[in-house]
Design a protein around this motif. Structure first.
Motif, PDB file in Angstrom:
ATOM      1  N   VAL A 220     -22.457 -34.010 -42.006  1.00 35.50           N
ATOM      2  CA  VAL A 220     -21.064 -34.214 -42.667  1.00 35.50           C
ATOM      3  C   VAL A 220     -20.396 -32.794 -42.462  1.00 35.50           C
ATOM      4  O   VAL A 220     -19.235 -32.585 -42.080  1.00 35.50           O
ATOM      5  CB  VAL A 220     -21.195 -34.542 -44.182  1.00 35.50           C
ATOM      6  CG1 VAL A 220     -19.718 -34.348 -44.747  1.00 35.50           C
ATOM      7  CG2 VAL A 220     -21.650 -35.850 -44.076  1.00 35.50           C
ATOM      8  N   ALA A 325     -15.285 -37.072 -45.503  1.00 40.07           N
ATOM      9  CA  ALA A 325     -16.392 -36.065 -45.547  1.00 40.07           C
ATOM     10  C   ALA A 325     -16.519 -35.616 -46.969  1.00 40.07           C
ATOM     11  O   ALA A 325     -17.885 -35.583 -47.523  1.00 40.07           O
ATOM     12  CB  ALA A 325     -16.185 -34.818 -44.694  1.00 40.07           C
ATOM     13  N   LEU A 389     -20.511 -40.281 -41.475  1.00 39.89           N
ATOM     14  CA  LEU A 389     -19.758 -41.014 -42.561  1.00 39.89           C
ATOM     15  C   LEU A 389     -20.022 -42.462 -42.830  1.00 39.89           C
ATOM     16  O   LEU A 389     -19.761 -43.025 -43.701  1.00 39.89           O
ATOM     17  CB  LEU A 389     -18.149 -41.014 -42.113  1.00 39.89           C
ATOM     18  CG  LEU A 389     -17.527 -39.624 -41.974  1.00 39.89           C
ATOM     19  CD1 LEU A 389     -16.170 -39.975 -41.457  1.00 39.89           C
ATOM     20  CD2 LEU A 389     -17.572 -38.763 -43.065  1.00 39.89           C
TER      21      LEU A 389
END
Length: 405
Positions: A220, A325, A389
């Motif tokens: 991320v 995120a 994600l």
């Protein structure tokens, strides 16, 4: 959570929206004034870029401390208190008499931004769960609206010749008052335990020692580094590029940043519905590819209209990346939301730290436009990392906070 939000929940949502607005307006009030600050201090592009890098550099040094602060005092109180301090410090940037002073002021402002960023996102996730539906993209849309407003005010002030000291002093007063009002409406620590009773999760030490938590957080963070490089390009170099390479005036030079923020706002307002329909990975990957293509075309055409249009499309393309995120970081199994968000925020600022001086160095040896060719490459990197994600089971989130200090 089921049922309608309570009055306390609605007040908390209003407060966290206000904090997102203050955060969006604080640093971005400076953006249209960077060319003037550079010329007033007689700095080179490399020196300006290095001074700007002090802002994200602060986050790399102390930003991760936001997690323990949130665990100790609660995300709402940390967000409001630090936000107020950052707003009060904003006018000091205009008073910097040298490169060292400018870099130092931006460094302190960067600490405030990093801690506020982590705390307000953590608080937004607490409020979101109390609502029982997604509101995170809307909160980031509020940030973008404030950033657009701050950019327009800054560009207008620059175009009218209003001294930067006057401009930032007025903005600072407004933001201090807004932060103080938000302080009274955020959820106190005893309300931070989520209605589902989820456990608080591992602390910062657990985040750093378990590969099961490190791997998703690194993925991320990598996406955010690439997305951050795209976002920073309009803020740090949009005005300089249009003025130096393309010969635009002071007001027009501020438009790439404004255009980027406007379209990013539109993307975030619609983001929750679009993501629900097509999925986070598909939306993020497609948007990043659009941003890469638009910025590359704009730089090759080398015209003010193309530059504004290119950054406008890029803003739409990366609109959902940061909200998604942060939400992903806040749902890593076994990790408190505040710690997960603080860690990825800490790592994500690598993009904001590395990009300005690298582009500035290339600009001094070639041109700003040549340096900006790095930005479409970063957008391609974001597209490649969009798989980070992918949604996790709802029960794996660790959003709880302690019941008190």
């Amino acid at each position: 959570m089921t049922g309608l939000p309570t009055r306390t929940d609605r007040r908390a949502r209003g407060a966290v929206m206000a904090l997102f607005a203050v955060n969006g307006a604080t640093y971005n009030s400076l953006v249209p004034r960077f060319p003037g600050l550079r010329d007033g201090l007689e700095l080179s592009n490399t020196e300006l870029g290095t001074a700007i890098a002090a802002f994200p550099g602060a986050a790399l040094i102390v930003g991760v401390l936001a997690g323990p602060l949130i665990a100790r005092f609660g995300s709402g109180r940390v967000a409001a208190g630090v936000s107020l301090g950052g707003a009060a410090l904003l006018p000091l940037v205009a008073l910097a008499p040298s490169w060292w002073a400018l870099a130092g002021a931006l460094f302190v402002l960067g600490i405030s931004d990093a801690w506020t960023d982590a705390a307000m996102n953590a608080h937004g996730l607490v409020v979101q769960e109390r609502y029982g539906r997604s509101i995170i993209n809307g909160l980031h849309a509020t940030w973008s609206v404030a950033a657009v407003g701050a950019g327009l005010v800054g560009a207008g002030a620059a175009g009218l010749g209003i001294p930067v000291t006057v401009h930032l002093a007025v903005v600072g007063v407004v933001l201090v008052v807004t932060s103080a009002v938000a302080w009274r409406a955020v959820l106190p620590p005893e309300h931070h335990t989520t209605p589902t009773g989820r456990p608080a999760g591992a602390g910062l030490r657990g985040v750093m020692t378990s590969w099961r938590t490190v791997a998703p957080l690194l993925a991320v963070a990598g996406l955010m580094v690439c997305s951050g490089a795209v976002e920073d390009s309009s803020a740090s170099w949009g005005a300089v590029y249009l003025r130096d390479d393309l010969g635009a005036g002071a007001f027009v030079a501020g438009l790439p940043f404004v255009a980027f923020q406007v379209t990013m706002t539109v993307g975030r307002v619609a983001g929750d519905r679009v993501v629900d329909r097509f999925g986070a990975v598909r939306v993020a990957r497609t948007g990043a590819l659009v941003a890469a293509a638009a910025l590359l075309a704009a730089l090759l055409l080398a015209h003010p209209v193309a530059a504004v249009a290119g950054w406008a499309l890029a803003g739409l393309g990366v609109a959902t990346l940061f909200p998604l995120a942060f939400a992903a970081a806040g749902t890593v199994p076994g990790v408190r939301a505040g710690d997960g968000i603080a860690v990825v925020g800490f790592l994500a600022r690598l993009g904001f730290l590395v990009t300005p001086p690298v582009i500035g160095s290339i600009a001094d040896t070639s041109s700003v436009g040549t340096g900006l060719l790095l930005v479409p490459v970063a957008a391609l990197g974001a597209a490649a990392l969009a798989g980070a994600l992918r949604s996790r089971p709802a029960g794996s989130a660790a959003r709880g906070e302690p019941s008190g200090a």
